[in-house]
Design an enzyme around this catalytic site. Structure first.
Site, PDB file in Angstrom:
ATOM      1  N   GLU A  61      -3.398   1.153  13.002  1.00  0.00           N
ATOM      2  CA  GLU A  61      -4.297   1.181  11.838  1.00  0.00           C
ATOM      3  C   GLU A  61      -3.795   0.223  10.777  1.00  0.00           C
ATOM      4  OE1 GLU A  61      -4.307   5.204  10.380  1.00  0.00           O
ATOM      5  OE2 GLU A  61      -4.675   5.990  12.388  1.00  0.00           O
ATOM      6  N   TYR A  79      -7.502   8.638   6.826  1.00  0.00           N
ATOM      7  CA  TYR A  79      -6.752   8.311   8.037  1.00  0.00           C
ATOM      8  C   TYR A  79      -5.960   9.465   8.644  1.00  0.00           C
ATOM      9  CZ  TYR A  79      -3.533   7.475   4.143  1.00  0.00           C
ATOM     10  OH  TYR A  79      -2.817   7.584   2.986  1.00  0.00           O
ATOM     11  N   CYS A  82       0.435 -23.747 -32.664  1.00  0.00           N
ATOM     12  CA  CYS A  82       0.476 -23.944 -34.114  1.00  0.00           C
ATOM     13  C   CYS A  82       1.858 -24.366 -34.616  1.00  0.00           C
ATOM     14  CB  CYS A  82       0.022 -22.669 -34.828  1.00  0.00           C
ATOM     15  SG  CYS A  82       1.196 -21.313 -34.675  1.00  0.00           S
ATOM     16  N   CYS A 103       4.491 -15.579 -31.080  1.00  0.00           N
ATOM     17  CA  CYS A 103       4.221 -16.451 -32.215  1.00  0.00           C
ATOM     18  C   CYS A 103       3.843 -15.507 -33.346  1.00  0.00           C
ATOM     19  CB  CYS A 103       3.064 -17.391 -31.895  1.00  0.00           C
ATOM     20  SG  CYS A 103       2.405 -18.142 -33.397  1.00  0.00           S
TER      21      CYS A 103
HETATM   22  S1  IVH Z   1      -0.495   8.224   7.709  1.00  0.00           S
HETATM   23  C1  IVH Z   1       2.445  11.573   8.279  1.00  0.00           C
HETATM   24  N1  IVH Z   1      -2.024   6.087   7.726  1.00  0.00           N
HETATM   25  O1  IVH Z   1       1.355   4.943   3.466  1.00  0.00           O
HETATM   26  C2  IVH Z   1       1.568  10.402   8.153  1.00  0.00           C
HETATM   27  N2  IVH Z   1      -0.644   6.469   5.821  1.00  0.00           N
HETATM   28  O2  IVH Z   1       4.513   6.118   3.666  1.00  0.00           O
HETATM   29  C3  IVH Z   1       0.908  10.293   6.840  1.00  0.00           C
HETATM   30  N3  IVH Z   1      -0.923   4.792   4.036  1.00  0.00           N
HETATM   31  O3  IVH Z   1       1.848   7.975   1.839  1.00  0.00           O
HETATM   32  C4  IVH Z   1       0.416   8.983   6.455  1.00  0.00           C
HETATM   33  N4  IVH Z   1      -2.458   3.589   5.045  1.00  0.00           N
HETATM   34  O4  IVH Z   1      -0.171   6.595   1.197  1.00  0.00           O
HETATM   35  C5  IVH Z   1      -1.108   6.810   7.041  1.00  0.00           C
HETATM   36  N5  IVH Z   1      -3.470   4.263   7.853  1.00  0.00           N
HETATM   37  C6  IVH Z   1      -2.568   4.982   7.180  1.00  0.00           C
HETATM   38  C7  IVH Z   1      -2.124   4.600   5.898  1.00  0.00           C
HETATM   39  C8  IVH Z   1      -1.154   5.365   5.245  1.00  0.00           C
HETATM   40  C9  IVH Z   1      -1.731   3.719   3.954  1.00  0.00           C
HETATM   41  C10 IVH Z   1       0.052   5.175   3.000  1.00  0.00           C
HETATM   42  C11 IVH Z   1       0.029   6.617   2.588  1.00  0.00           C
HETATM   43  C12 IVH Z   1       1.393   7.174   2.881  1.00  0.00           C
HETATM   44  C13 IVH Z   1       2.218   5.935   3.027  1.00  0.00           C
HETATM   45  C14 IVH Z   1       3.253   6.141   4.116  1.00  0.00           C
END
Ligand code: IVH
Length: 667
Positions: A111, A224, A408, A423
């Protein structure tokens, strides 16, 4: 059809159009038709207060009642992921999973890693019930009211699908680049501090105490992760696809792969393609797809063993530094800006980069003709991150930070504890004066529609204006050509300037551009002191009593009024008729409702609901939407909803009629 049935029908229809527009990007009706349906719903809801539903599509606009966030413990802790930065680490992860599963086959779900802030949202019986920020992973802030204003987050799930009765979804709240650019250009115009990147902007916005601010800022969210007792599938990929069908925005980029090469392919593809996405991403997330295998792998103290994040290298380019110029803002802050040979970086041509301040600039020891590394790490403004010293051709002269204002000539000053150089000539330094006037006329201040930065520039250059008050002496004859050309627009300009004098006090106060006094603080100060005169006389202690005013703001207010030039400007503005007090129509000063939480319900005869809400605030009370043991009383009109009535009775909350209320505030 009964009106109440029509309400339900309209809600469903509007939920569907919201989904088509904000989630699928494929509207089925015009904006105008959407607005018409919304108006119909709003009118019917006003007539049927007993049908109030916080998840109605009409509630997406938010409320400007100040809210304090409650701390909530997460049902399932919100874990973070271990980060990796190179292919070897990814290969190690893959091997660890393989070993951990004893050689059994497995799929990895790849992802995008969205760069915003994570949120956990609970749904009960198909309706959004609560949204909580990550906080420390164990406890977070309840930001439900703010989350409700994000159009792409479903308030009710698609009724044609079957979803579990109760579940939690996790996702990332983001500010799309387009919203971010718009927000920052507005802030720049107002001389406010810019957000460094969309993540900070999203985070600042989501923590706003005023949900109308959130509603206006165009946030978005991708989901996600699905948690709950009964999930639709035994694997992550299908669960997330299902989320899409229920009404959530999920990323199209998600792929299932069954080899390390498949992972690398995904990473390489998105490392290039991500610059075309509407939102910021900073890597990929790799998750073992089978939920049973996830369980088998378990977790370490901090992170799951079944997932990792791979972070993209920030894109870097190397180019020649031609010059450093210095820019002066409305507040007088001087920023060094590098001018470079144009170079392609993350999809755009870059030729200027901020060097922020004297200390940062000095740390690079820049020479003319140096080759510098420029980086864009999710930040909108490119930054210089280093110098290739081996390519330096001229030894000796380091490019100095300017000691005088480039506009200026005034020697610059640095205030203790601040990184910026200023300034101090705010009386006659052109960009400072023009910036202040631009702030004065802006939409949230005096809202002088027919003036903009170009006209301010023109009038300044023609010596017609030297401060904001000069605007009020402008004559039509001065603004149109000698032959009478542009007469119509000149008239409009003068008219809109004259009309502006009656803006409410909080806006005329904000328009003065007192440092650290933004819209919200101006509102609080106006409400508290009611006249500019009273505010001017306030002591530090009195200022500190105002909600949201700390030492920095209070000192800045005192400093502002101590300056004779500011007092003269105010005098000139008052002479021009600018109103600096809360007008009588805004109601008499009283705090009879101080400390009282009031719920409004039913239909009223003497005033509208909105008027009653305003009255409650004006008399020091607080409007709340649902009845609890903390509610002081319910202001009830006709046809108060039976559920509310019962709740009030069972909690012993008194119910007060319209007449009793008016008597209470002695209207
Ligand atoms: S899964 C246990 N999937 O990344 C798994 N996190 O340190 C939980 N994040 O706090 C997270 N895209 O804020 C997951 N496709 C994605 C994500 C994602 C961004 C962020 C999220 C999380 C941090 C992981």
């Amino acid at each position: 059809m009964e009106e109440t049935d029509r309400i339900l029908e309209l809600r469903e229809e509007l939920h569907r159009h919201n989904y088509q527009y904000y989630v699928l990007n494929a509207p089925l009706i015009s904006d105008q038709d959407f607005d018409m349906l919304m108006h119909e719903l709003q009118n019917l809801e006003a007539r049927h207060p007993e049908m109030f539903d916080p998840n109605s599509p009409s509630q997406r606009v938010g409320s400007d009642l100040s809210q304090d966030f409650q701390q909530v413990t997460h049902r399932y802790p919100m874990l973070s992921l271990a980060n990796t930065y190179n292919r070897e680490d990814v290969a190690d992860f893959y091997q660890r999973v393989k070993d951990g599963l004893g050689g059994a086959g497995f799929d990895i779900c790849c992802e995008l890693k969205f760069d915003g802030l994570s949120i956990s949202v609970t749904y009960e019986n198909g309706a959004l019930s609560r949204a909580v920020t990550r906080g420390d992973g164990v406890q977070g802030d309840d930001v439900t009211n703010n989350i409700r204003t994000i159009r792409s987050i479903p308030l009710r799930l698609n009724p044609n699908q079957s979803w579990p009765k109760s579940f939690e979804v996790r996702g990332e709240v983001l500010m799309p680049w387009a919203s971010f650019d718009r927000l920052n250009s507005e802030r720049e115009l107002r001389g406010e501090q810019l957000f460094a990147n969309p993540r900070n902007a999203a985070s600042g916005t989501l923590k706003s105490k005023n949900s109308t601010v959130v509603a206006e800022r165009g946030l978005d969210a991708y989901f996600y992760y699905l948690l709950g007792e009964e999930l639709p599938s035994d694997n992550h990929f299908d669960n997330i696809s299902m989320l899409g069908r229920w009404g959530f925005k999920v990323s199209d980029a998600m792929r299932r792969v069954s080899s390390l090469d498949g992972i690398y392919e995904f990473i390489d593809y998105w490392d290039k393609e991500r610059s075309h996405l509407p939102v910021a991403t900073d890597g990929c997330v790799l998750k073992v797809n089978s939920l049973a295998q996830q369980q088998e792998l378990g977790m370490t103290a901090k992170n799951p063993r079944w997932a990792i994040a791979y972070k993209f290298q920030a894109e870097k380019a190397c180019t020649r530094l031609n010059n450093v110029v210095f820019q002066v803002g409305r507040t007088g802050a001087v920023t060094p800006v590098a001018e470079m040979e144009p170079v392609l970086l993350a999809g755009t041509v870059v030729k200027r980069a901020s060097l922020h301040n004297a200390d940062i600039m000095k740390s690079f020891q820049l020479h003319y003709g140096d080759y510098v590394y420029v980086e864009k790490a999710g930040e909108i403004i490119p930054q210089i991150v280093g110098v290739d010293e081996s390519r330096r051709c001229i030894e000796g002269q380091i490019i100095p930070f300017t000691s005088v204002c480039p506009e200026c000539g005034t020697p610059l000053v640095r205030y203790e504890g601040e990184a910026a150089s200023y300034c101090p000539n705010d009386v006659s330094c052109p960009p400072q004066i023009k910036g202040k006037i631009e702030h004065f006329i802006s939409r949230d201040a005096m809202n002088i529609e027919f003036l903009g930065p170009e006209t301010v520039d023109e009038y300044y250059n023609r010596n017609l204006i030297r401060d904001a008050a000069d605007l009020y002496s402008l004559q039509v004859g001065q603004l149109c050509g000698a032959d009478g050309s542009k007469l119509k627009s000149a008239r409009k300009i003068v008219e809109s300037i004259q009309k502006s004098v009656t803006v409410p006090f909080d806006r005329s106060l904000y328009a003065l551009g007192i440092r650290f006094v933004g819209k919200v603080v101006a509102k609080a100060l106006a409400k508290h002191f009611r006249t500019l005169d009273a505010l001017q006389k306030a002591s530090l202690e009195e200022l500190l009593e105002v909600d949201g005013v700390g030492k920095i703001i209070a000192e800045s207010v005192i400093r502002y009024f101590r300056d004779d030039r500011n007092r003269m400007l105010i005098g000139k503005l008052e002479m021009a008729g600018v109103v600096f007090e809360i007008s009588e129509e805004d109601g008499p000063l009283s705090d009879v409702l101080s400390g009282k939480s009031v719920v409004i319900s039913g239909v009223f005869k003497n005033h509208s609901r909105e008027e009653y809400k305003d009255m409650i605030e004006k008399y020091g009370g607080k409007n709340v939407s649902s009845i609890s043991s903390k509610t002081s009383f319910v202001l009830a009109g006709d046809n108060m909803g039976p559920a509310k009535l019962q709740k009030a009775q069972s909690l012993g909350v008194s119910i007060i009629s319209e007449e009793e209320f008016l008597e209470m505030i002695k209207e």
